[in-house]
Design an enzyme around this catalytic site. Structure first.
Site, PDB file in Angstrom:
ATOM      1  N   ASP A   1       0.872  -1.186   0.000  1.00  0.00           N
ATOM      2  CA  ASP A   1       0.000   0.000   0.000  1.00  0.00           C
ATOM      3  C   ASP A   1       0.907   1.234   0.000  1.00  0.00           C
ATOM      4  OD1 ASP A   1      -3.080   0.847   0.960  1.00  0.00           O
ATOM      5  OD2 ASP A   1      -1.500   2.279   1.526  1.00  0.00           O
TER       6      ASP A   1
ATOM      7  N   ASN B   1      -1.647  12.776  -3.854  1.00  0.00           N
ATOM      8  CA  ASN B   1      -2.691  13.253  -4.780  1.00  0.00           C
ATOM      9  C   ASN B   1      -2.971  14.728  -4.542  1.00  0.00           C
ATOM     10  OD1 ASN B   1      -3.419  11.201  -6.527  1.00  0.00           O
ATOM     11  ND2 ASN B   1      -4.745  10.193  -5.018  1.00  0.00           N
TER      12      ASN B   1
ATOM     13  N   ASP C   1      -1.870   8.925 -10.614  1.00  0.00           N
ATOM     14  CA  ASP C   1      -2.037   7.780 -11.549  1.00  0.00           C
ATOM     15  C   ASP C   1      -0.684   7.315 -12.087  1.00  0.00           C
ATOM     16  OD1 ASP C   1      -4.719   7.855 -11.197  1.00  0.00           O
ATOM     17  OD2 ASP C   1      -5.231   8.613 -13.195  1.00  0.00           O
TER      18      ASP C   1
ATOM     19  N   GLU D   1      -4.861   2.283  -4.162  1.00  0.00           N
ATOM     20  CA  GLU D   1      -3.401   2.301  -4.216  1.00  0.00           C
ATOM     21  C   GLU D   1      -2.818   1.040  -3.603  1.00  0.00           C
ATOM     22  OE1 GLU D   1      -5.023   3.129  -1.805  1.00  0.00           O
ATOM     23  OE2 GLU D   1      -3.870   3.496   0.011  1.00  0.00           O
TER      24      GLU D   1
HETATM   25  N1  LIG Z   1      -4.476   9.173  -8.199  1.00  0.00           N
HETATM   26  C1  LIG Z   1      -5.109   8.122  -7.716  1.00  0.00           C
HETATM   27  N2  LIG Z   1      -5.410   8.082  -6.457  1.00  0.00           N
HETATM   28  C2  LIG Z   1      -6.044   7.010  -5.967  1.00  0.00           C
HETATM   29  C3  LIG Z   1      -6.379   5.927  -6.760  1.00  0.00           C
HETATM   30  N3  LIG Z   1      -7.002   4.967  -5.990  1.00  0.00           N
HETATM   31  C4  LIG Z   1      -7.007   5.469  -4.709  1.00  0.00           C
HETATM   32  N4  LIG Z   1      -6.428   6.694  -4.697  1.00  0.00           N
HETATM   33  C5  LIG Z   1      -6.279   7.557  -3.583  1.00  0.00           C
HETATM   34  O1  LIG Z   1      -5.422   6.989  -2.645  1.00  0.00           O
HETATM   35  C6  LIG Z   1      -5.707   7.576  -1.396  1.00  0.00           C
HETATM   36  C7  LIG Z   1      -5.649   6.622  -0.251  1.00  0.00           C
HETATM   37  O2  LIG Z   1      -5.622   7.322   0.889  1.00  0.00           O
HETATM   38  P1  LIG Z   1      -5.672   6.668   2.316  1.00  0.00           P
HETATM   39  O3  LIG Z   1      -6.498   5.379   2.256  1.00  0.00           O
HETATM   40  O4  LIG Z   1      -6.204   7.687   3.233  1.00  0.00           O
HETATM   41  O5  LIG Z   1      -4.224   6.336   2.689  1.00  0.00           O
HETATM   42  P2  LIG Z   1      -2.914   7.126   2.604  1.00  0.00           P
HETATM   43  O6  LIG Z   1      -3.144   8.535   2.324  1.00  0.00           O
HETATM   44  O7  LIG Z   1      -2.049   6.443   1.549  1.00  0.00           O
HETATM   45  O8  LIG Z   1      -2.321   6.962   3.958  1.00  0.00           O
HETATM   46  P3  LIG Z   1      -1.619   5.676   4.490  1.00  0.00           P
HETATM   47  O9  LIG Z   1      -2.066   4.508   3.659  1.00  0.00           O
HETATM   48  O10 LIG Z   1      -2.099   5.542   5.899  1.00  0.00           O
HETATM   49  O11 LIG Z   1      -0.189   5.913   4.372  1.00  0.00           O
HETATM   50  C8  LIG Z   1      -7.071   8.240  -1.545  1.00  0.00           C
HETATM   51  O12 LIG Z   1      -6.950   9.646  -1.507  1.00  0.00           O
HETATM   52  C9  LIG Z   1      -7.569   7.805  -2.875  1.00  0.00           C
HETATM   53  O13 LIG Z   1      -8.313   8.812  -3.535  1.00  0.00           O
HETATM   54  C10 LIG Z   1      -6.080   6.008  -8.097  1.00  0.00           C
HETATM   55  O14 LIG Z   1      -6.374   5.126  -8.897  1.00  0.00           O
HETATM   56  N5  LIG Z   1      -5.434   7.105  -8.538  1.00  0.00           N
END
Ligand SMILES: Nc1nc2c(ncn2[C@@H]2O[C@H](COP(=O)(O)OP(=O)(O)OP(=O)(O)O)[C@@H](O)[C@H]2O)c(=O)[nH]1
Length: 492
Positions: free
Chosen positions: A357, A365, A374, A401
């Site tokens: 992850d 983002n 992306d 992600e």
């Molecule tokens: N650009 C992009 N962002 C994505 C995609 N899928 C998920 N995300 C973003 O990934 C982020 C995941 O955030 P969180 O689950 O809060 O986790 P984090 O910010 O990585 O924090 P930790 O995992 O605790 O380190 C979200 O803001 C989603 O919008 C994608 O396909 N593209």
């Protein structure tokens, strides 16, 4: 081709057989006509012999010879073929004849037969070339014998003349076709008469023809095909020589007449064969056309099938792939997980999984924008894809992600090693991330491995569930690190 050859062979044999039959027929006809001529000459010659014997017995000068006129007349009446009978003395003067008229001034000393008998003391009959009778003015064939005095000296000639019409009439009753012919010739080559009759041909000399030069010296009868010297028509030519008299009979049938029926039949059959061939060719042509159309349709169908299969493959691939990273999608992972799980349960060895992850991805983002996010996920996906080292290894975008690597036949230690390689590899990408304490994009990873045994078969959900728990521990432990499920406080 076979039909044409068969038809050609049949026509050729039919032609051959027609010509053979005509050869046999003309040979038989020549034999029958020669017998007829022989009988006629023999009857006349017998008569002549009788007369010469009587005259010899009486003596040429005897007045009794002159009194033979009624006898001669009666004999000539009885024989339709006989034109006349004549006795000449040694100077050629007419002594008595069958007509009953006395021609005391008549003299035949200039006739070839008279000269011959005068100069040759032979007792055989002489048949001569055709003459115009001096008494009847008809065309006649002379047959004569020498008469001797008692001392053997020449006393005169007994002459019988055969009406040429006797033969020509008889020959005209035979059907020899429009271009056929019948000929009566002397052995020296002189033509006596011919059917069709032509008085210009009478006494024409044929002694240098193949009949007299080659055929007769070789055999008294035979058949040959040749072109006529008279009219150039090609004929089947049969001849028969009479044994007792120097006479030959010929029968010639024109090849055109003989083959007239054959020409007609061959024409009709050829037309039939031609029509048959045309029909076969037409059907064949259509059949070939239909076969070609069918082949084209089959080729099109095959091409369409290939295209469809390709499309299906693409669709299937698309259905199994994640559009952003190109990794296997969640659905495909579920299928593969089930398959590998069942294999492992059958004793196929350990089954491991690395779940990663991205750390602080929400901030990434937020700071760099969704498109950059992306692109970042794509780069991470490439690193993960590069870790598919065995055919059964499967890199998956699990969701958002989160990505994972399914590792059949790999124990937990090996999986942890690979997780560490992935983690380090992603960090090494050096994707700047200001909100990450490491300054670059990093990932946290949870590793889990199951080894189904006889006693315990862990449920399938356990594999991902405990990897997820290990990942949670890695996050809790400060991120950018790998945690194994076995090392977690509650499983240790
Ligand atoms: N650009 C992009 N962002 C994505 C995609 N899928 C998920 N995300 C973003 O990934 C982020 C995941 O955030 P969180 O689950 O809060 O986790 P984090 O910010 O990585 O924090 P930790 O995992 O605790 O380190 C979200 O803001 C989603 O919008 C994608 O396909 N593209």
């Amino acid at each position: 081709m076979a039909i044409t050859l068969l038809h050609g062979w049949q026509s050729w044999s039919a032609r051959h057989s027609d010509l053979d039959n005509a050869r046999i027929a003309s040979g038989n006809m020549a034999k029958a006509l020669s017998q007829h001529a022989n009988d006629a000459f023999q009857a006349i010659d017998g008569l002549l012999l009788n007369v010469t014997d009587r005259v010899s017995a009486l003596g040429m000068g005897s007045p009794l010879v002159m009194e033979m006129a009624p006898l001669l007349h009666r004999l000539s009446e009885e024989m339709p073929e006989l034109d006349g009978l004549l006795i000449c003395d040694e100077l050629g003067y007419w002594v008595v004849n069958s007509s009953g008229e006395s021609h005391l001034d008549g003299n035949n000393s200039d006739r070839p037969y008279f000269i011959y008998h005068r100069d040759h003391d032979e007792r055989t009959p002489l048949i001569g070339a055709v003459l115009r009778s001096r008494s009847t003015n008809r065309w006649v064939i002379p047959i004569s014998r020498r008469i001797n005095h008692r001392d053997g000296s020449f006393a005169g000639v007994a002459l019988a003349t055969i009406d040429l019409a006797y033969f020509t009439r008889f020959y005209s009753t035979f059907d020899v076709g429009t271009k056929g012919s019948i000929g009566l010739l002397l052995r020296n080559g002189t033509l006596l008469t011919r059917q069709p009759f032509d008085d210009k041909l009478i006494n024409r000399d044929f002694s240098d023809s193949p009949l007299f030069r080659q055929l007769l010296p070789a055999a008294p009868n035979g058949s040959v095909a040749n072109n006529s010297r008279i009219d150039g028509v090609r004929r089947l030519f049969s001849y028969q020589a009479i044994k007792k008299y120097p006479v030959v009979v010929t029968v010639a049938l024109s090849e055109d007449d003989v083959l007239a029926d054959w020409y007609q039949e061959t024409l009709v059959y050829s037309m039939g064969v031609l029509i048959l061939l045309l029909m076969i060719a037409t059907f064949g042509w259509r059949l070939i056309g239909q076969i070609e159309l069918r082949l084209q349709a089959e080729l099109k169908a095959l091409k369409a099938k290939d295209e469809l299969q390709e499309l299906n493959r693409t669709l299937e691939m698309l259905a199994h792939r994640d559009g952003l990273t190109g990794l296997a999608n969640r659905r495909h992972f579920d299928d593969m997980l089930e398959k590998e799980y069942r294999r492992a349960c059958r004793g196929g060895g350990p089954l491991s999984l690395v779940l990663i992850d991205v750390d602080f991805f929400k901030q990434y983002n937020d700071i760099y924008g969704h498109q950059a996010g992306d692109e970042c996920l794509r780069q991470i996906g490439k690193v993960l894809k590069g870790m598919e080292r065995r055919p059964a290894d499967l890199a998956v975008r699990y969701g958002g992600e989160e990505m994972l690597l399914l590792l059949p036949d790999t124990d937990e230690a090996g999986a942890a090693q690979m997780a560490e390689t992935i983690r380090a590899g992603i960090q090494a990408l050096g994707i700047v991330h200001s909100a990450n304490p490491a300054g670059v994009v990093t990932v946290s990873a949870g590793v889990n491995s199951i080894l189904p045994g006889r006693q315990h078969i862990p449920p399938i959900d356990e594999l991902v569930g405990q990897a997820d728990a290990a990942l949670y521990e890695a996050k809790r432990g400060g991120r950018n690190q790998v945690r194994q499920a076995r090392q977690m406080p509650d499983t240790a």
